[in-house]
Design a protein around this motif. Structure first.
Motif, mmCIF file in Angstrom:
data_model
loop_
_atom_site.group_PDB
_atom_site.id
_atom_site.type_symbol
_atom_site.label_atom_id
_atom_site.label_comp_id
_atom_site.label_asym_id
_atom_site.label_seq_id
_atom_site.Cartn_x
_atom_site.Cartn_y
_atom_site.Cartn_z
ATOM 1 N N GLY B 9 -25.652 -55.536 -4.335
ATOM 2 C CA GLY B 9 -26.462 -55.988 -5.472
ATOM 3 C C GLY B 9 -27.797 -55.276 -5.544
ATOM 4 N N ASP B 10 -28.136 -54.817 -6.750
ATOM 5 C CA ASP B 10 -29.438 -54.170 -6.948
ATOM 6 C C ASP B 10 -30.585 -55.087 -6.563
ATOM 7 N N GLU B 11 -30.452 -56.393 -6.881
ATOM 8 C CA GLU B 11 -31.555 -57.321 -6.611
ATOM 9 C C GLU B 11 -31.830 -57.407 -5.113
ATOM 10 N N LEU B 12 -30.797 -57.192 -4.279
ATOM 11 C CA LEU B 12 -30.981 -57.245 -2.831
ATOM 12 C C LEU B 12 -31.547 -55.935 -2.297
ATOM 13 N N VAL B 13 -30.974 -54.820 -2.723
ATOM 14 C CA VAL B 13 -31.411 -53.539 -2.159
ATOM 15 C C VAL B 13 -32.826 -53.202 -2.633
ATOM 16 N N ARG B 14 -33.207 -53.738 -3.807
ATOM 17 C CA ARG B 14 -34.578 -53.507 -4.276
ATOM 18 C C ARG B 14 -35.552 -54.528 -3.706
ATOM 19 N N GLY B 15 -35.024 -55.538 -2.995
ATOM 20 C CA GLY B 15 -35.910 -56.513 -2.362
ATOM 21 C C GLY B 15 -36.387 -57.616 -3.285
ATOM 22 N N ARG B 16 -35.722 -57.776 -4.440
ATOM 23 C CA ARG B 16 -36.164 -58.789 -5.400
ATOM 24 C C ARG B 16 -35.728 -60.184 -5.017
ATOM 25 N N SER B 17 -34.513 -60.298 -4.470
ATOM 26 C CA SER B 17 -34.007 -61.602 -4.044
ATOM 27 C C SER B 17 -33.782 -61.555 -2.545
ATOM 28 N N PRO B 18 -34.056 -62.674 -1.852
ATOM 29 C CA PRO B 18 -33.774 -62.699 -0.417
ATOM 30 C C PRO B 18 -32.265 -62.796 -0.202
ATOM 31 N N ASP B 19 -31.784 -62.168 0.853
ATOM 32 C CA ASP B 19 -30.357 -62.214 1.182
ATOM 33 C C ASP B 19 -30.155 -63.297 2.236
ATOM 34 N N THR B 20 -29.654 -64.451 1.814
ATOM 35 C CA THR B 20 -29.408 -65.517 2.781
ATOM 36 C C THR B 20 -27.971 -65.477 3.277
ATOM 37 N N ASN B 21 -27.092 -64.781 2.540
ATOM 38 C CA ASN B 21 -25.675 -64.766 2.911
ATOM 39 C C ASN B 21 -25.422 -64.071 4.243
ATOM 40 N N ALA B 22 -25.973 -62.861 4.396
ATOM 41 C CA ALA B 22 -25.644 -62.060 5.575
ATOM 42 C C ALA B 22 -26.082 -62.729 6.884
ATOM 43 N N PRO B 23 -27.310 -63.276 6.983
ATOM 44 C CA PRO B 23 -27.675 -63.969 8.236
ATOM 45 C C PRO B 23 -26.820 -65.214 8.473
ATOM 46 N N TRP B 24 -26.469 -65.912 7.401
ATOM 47 C CA TRP B 24 -25.617 -67.104 7.542
ATOM 48 C C TRP B 24 -24.271 -66.720 8.160
ATOM 49 N N ILE B 25 -23.687 -65.640 7.662
ATOM 50 C CA ILE B 25 -22.387 -65.195 8.189
ATOM 51 C C ILE B 25 -22.521 -64.823 9.669
ATOM 52 N N ALA B 26 -23.620 -64.134 10.005
ATOM 53 C CA ALA B 26 -23.822 -63.732 11.410
ATOM 54 C C ALA B 26 -23.909 -64.956 12.314
ATOM 55 N N ARG B 27 -24.614 -65.979 11.859
ATOM 56 C CA ARG B 27 -24.735 -67.189 12.683
ATOM 57 C C ARG B 27 -23.399 -67.901 12.819
ATOM 58 N N ARG B 28 -22.674 -67.984 11.703
ATOM 59 C CA ARG B 28 -21.371 -68.644 11.725
ATOM 60 C C ARG B 28 -20.410 -67.901 12.655
ATOM 61 N N ALA B 29 -20.452 -66.568 12.596
ATOM 62 C CA ALA B 29 -19.567 -65.776 13.449
ATOM 63 C C ALA B 29 -19.927 -65.972 14.915
ATOM 64 N N ALA B 30 -21.234 -66.055 15.193
ATOM 65 C CA ALA B 30 -21.685 -66.265 16.583
ATOM 66 C C ALA B 30 -21.120 -67.569 17.129
ATOM 67 N N GLU B 31 -21.013 -68.578 16.256
ATOM 68 C CA GLU B 31 -20.447 -69.852 16.694
ATOM 69 C C GLU B 31 -18.996 -69.699 17.143
ATOM 70 N N GLU B 32 -18.333 -68.656 16.631
ATOM 71 C CA GLU B 32 -16.948 -68.408 17.039
ATOM 72 C C GLU B 32 -16.878 -67.345 18.139
ATOM 73 N N GLY B 33 -18.035 -66.993 18.708
ATOM 74 C CA GLY B 33 -18.038 -66.026 19.799
ATOM 75 C C GLY B 33 -17.943 -64.590 19.337
ATOM 76 N N VAL B 34 -18.208 -64.333 18.052
ATOM 77 C CA VAL B 34 -18.146 -62.960 17.540
ATOM 78 C C VAL B 34 -19.566 -62.523 17.167
ATOM 79 N N ALA B 35 -20.052 -61.443 17.805
ATOM 80 C CA ALA B 35 -21.396 -60.935 17.514
ATOM 81 C C ALA B 35 -21.296 -59.850 16.454
ATOM 82 N N ARG B 36 -22.035 -60.008 15.371
ATOM 83 C CA ARG B 36 -22.064 -58.966 14.342
ATOM 84 C C ARG B 36 -22.679 -57.710 14.923
ATOM 85 N N THR B 37 -22.120 -56.543 14.608
ATOM 86 C CA THR B 37 -22.656 -55.305 15.160
ATOM 87 C C THR B 37 -23.513 -54.543 14.163
#
Lengths: 405, 405
Positions: B9-37
């Motif tokens: 999304g342009d709004e994300l790469v330009r820094g207009r909107s905060p990206d809450t999805n990607a950190p959420w996914i990383a945390r959820r994956a960590a709960e399953e023992g998978v570390a995002r690389t």
């Protein structure tokens, strides 16, 4: 001019800490007319860092990297940069002296890691870090020029403004003209359709974002006459959106503006939103002259005692009903002596739903000098989503009355 | 198992909107023992998207992409995925029917873009999106399995939990043992010092994050006996933090738990926080039995009329004062018939400060069966920071009374 950012750190790639640096850099660069093309986050892993640096160096013109310059074992940025550039690390006694002088000035102890901080990849130039102890660095990797900055936001921002921003200003296309129009009341698809023929026109680029029902249309143009083109296109967008185009960047500020324009005072009566409408309104500085306050009537007894909702209305229709919404709005308006009262009562979930009154059902009312009007909506989504949408609809109903009256 | 995320999304790469999805996914994956690389953000650019997909497909085992599945012209994810996989797009009449049925159920109009949403790359499997209209998709690109999810946080989270999480659980290295302890009341540096000798011990990894005064200590261990090691270390951390270690993951839930334990009912009287304390409390599902509601007393007249603050107290001491805070807390407790009343009155800024009562000064009071106690604090930062800290301190004062009483 292709700009990329790279954020480093296990805490970021694992999602434990929010990354505020990378979006800040993107916004700052946009102010200089440079659009970031890509962002990457990698953890404290030497190979992964070196690979990310080499890849960005092959793609971009300018790359800003944050983090990994500290004195600890997981600070690997220097070594990874040297590896990506195919050079060695050189010990710089002058840098060590500078670092130790800064530590001494702050009464901090020297640690062995400070020696590591004084090693730079061959050909790299140290970058001043006025608020921190360790310098950054500037060097070429592949076809790109890299700026390595501290990961501490305050230090990073100062380093960026002093070292990177002048370079962007010089090489950037000159600041782009920009405008954002916020709207509320139509689904995203309908907004998209209303602007359908404007998307392909490249003289002014359009972007669209949506959050809790608030849709924002971003307009941007570069080069000579950009400001005029954006202004004309913005007028066209506003014309097509009509009444749903907001007066301000968001609903609370639109309501604040219209209240001020009419010299009106608002009061809120909230059940399921629990104070969120009041919170949103009081996010706006200076609203105190036009927002009296309100009642969070979570319990039925509070609806009765503080808002004057009749016990018979509650027992006949239940708390989530049009008659209760009406009496809440009228009660808060009368008791706070406000021009307008707005009320919200609904089932936010996850519990409390029934066949007749499912989770997501919300009743609203606006009590005004010309009478009281009521609205009901059924929102999809979880508790958080229902509450946010309900708060925005309450604000939009106030806005509608203020525009029409 | 290498997991990557890509946000589009342009709004994300330009820094207009905060990206809450990607950190959420990383945390959820960590709960399953998978570390995002790795994480990548790219704009709405067909070539850049296809390149990012192809690169991640060459590196990772599993890639989660968010955004770009909408019906508008800048929704390019489907086309970019097909290009990265080297396949064509196939029109799926069954999907169009499903999309149109969902739109109809919500009373939304069909638009031409819906036809585009019904096109999938050859070999891709549609993923259910229970809260939205457009399906996601699952397909192979390179050596990786890709999951394409909606960019709308609520929709994305539901899709992730239903479609991606089971796969992570199956293939992840077995969940690492993990525990998080939240604390409130000490500065970060003091918490850090209290745990100083625990940081270097590698049998249980420690991490620390801080937000609006709430400090979270994350413990993590893998391998045999991990759960026991984490439990023992968590006990040690709790012992060292003493009373500042919370009973629940955040302040509102700690307060909700303690209110329930004591069978107490709370009422709030807010001035400068404007409803934020009520909002935070009602974020907790099921709090209605222990939170009656409150009064947002933004105007002085509301403090008088709805809370019974005496006009003489207001004129003698001003709205931001200990006596007014006391009368607000006592008033809301009495009028709502609650066990406890808590009040907040302060100068949130940016305007309204004076030498005697500067921006950031906030008075609090807790009215309880055993009397009323008052506290004052001076917060640094802007309006948003002051309001958040003030709301958290109000909750912490209620928590303290509930623990000690």
């Amino acid at each position: 001019m292709e700009l990329e950012t790279i954020s480093t750190g296990d805490e970021l790639v694992r999602g434990r800490s929010p990354d505020t640096n990378a979006p800040w850099i993107a916004r700052r660069a946009a102010e200089e007319g440079v659009a970031r093309t890509r962002h990457t986050t990698v953890g404290d892993d030497l190979e992964a860092l070196a690979a990310a640096f080499a890849e960005a160096g092959a793609r971009a013109d300018l790359v800003v990297v944050t983090g990994g310059l500290g004195p600890t074992e997981d600070d690997l940025t220097r070594e990874a940069a040297a590896r990506a550039a195919g050079v060695g690390l050189v010990f710089r006694p002058d840098l060590l002296e500078e670092i130790e002088a800064r530590l001494a000035a702050r009464g901090l102890p020297r640690i062995p890691g400070n020696r590591v901080q004084a090693r730079l990849p061959e050909g790299a130039e140290p970058l001043p870090n006025p608020l921190g102890t360790a310098p950054g660095m500037r060097m070429a990797i592949g076809r790109a020029e890299f700026f390595f900055l501290s990961g501490v936001p305050g230090e990073m921002e100062r380093m960026f403004d002093e070292s990177v921003r002048p370079v962007l200003r010089e090489r950037g296309g000159g600041a782009a003209a920009r405008e954002t129009i916020a709207a509320f009341g139509w689904p995203e698809a309908r907004v998209d359709e209303a602007l359908a023929d404007l998307w392909p026109r490249r003289d002014v680029r359009l972007g669209l974002t949506a959050e809790s029902g608030v849709i924002r249309i971003h307009l941007e143009a570069e080069g000579p006459g950009g400001r005029e083109r954006v202004a004309r296109r913005a007028e066209e967008v506003r014309r097509r959106l009509g009444k749903i185009a907001l007066e301000a960047p968001d609903l609370p500020r639109s309501v604040a503006l219209l209240l001020a324009r009419r010299g009106a005072v608002l009061a809120t009566a909230e059940s399921c939103t629990g104070g969120l409408v009041g919170k949103l309104l009081t996010d706006v500085p200076g609203i105190s002259a036009h927002y009296a306050g309100g009642v969070v009537a979570y319990a039925d007894a509070v609806k009765r005692d503080l808002l004057g909702v009749r016990a018979s209305t509650l027992s006949a229709h239940g708390a989530v009903s049009e008659p209760v919404a009406r009496e809440m709005a009228e009660g808060v308006r009368a008791r706070l002596g406000a021009t307008l009262g707005v009320s919200v009562t609904g089932v936010a979930g996850p519990g409390g739903g029934s066949e007749e009154k499912p989770v997501g059902l919300v009743h609203f009312a606006v009590a005004a000098p010309d009478g009281t009007s009521a609205t009901r909506r059924r929102f999809p989504g979880d508790r958080r989503v229902v509450r946010r949408l309900a708060a925005n609809v309450a604000l939009a109903l106030v806005r509608r009355w203020l525009r029409n009256a």
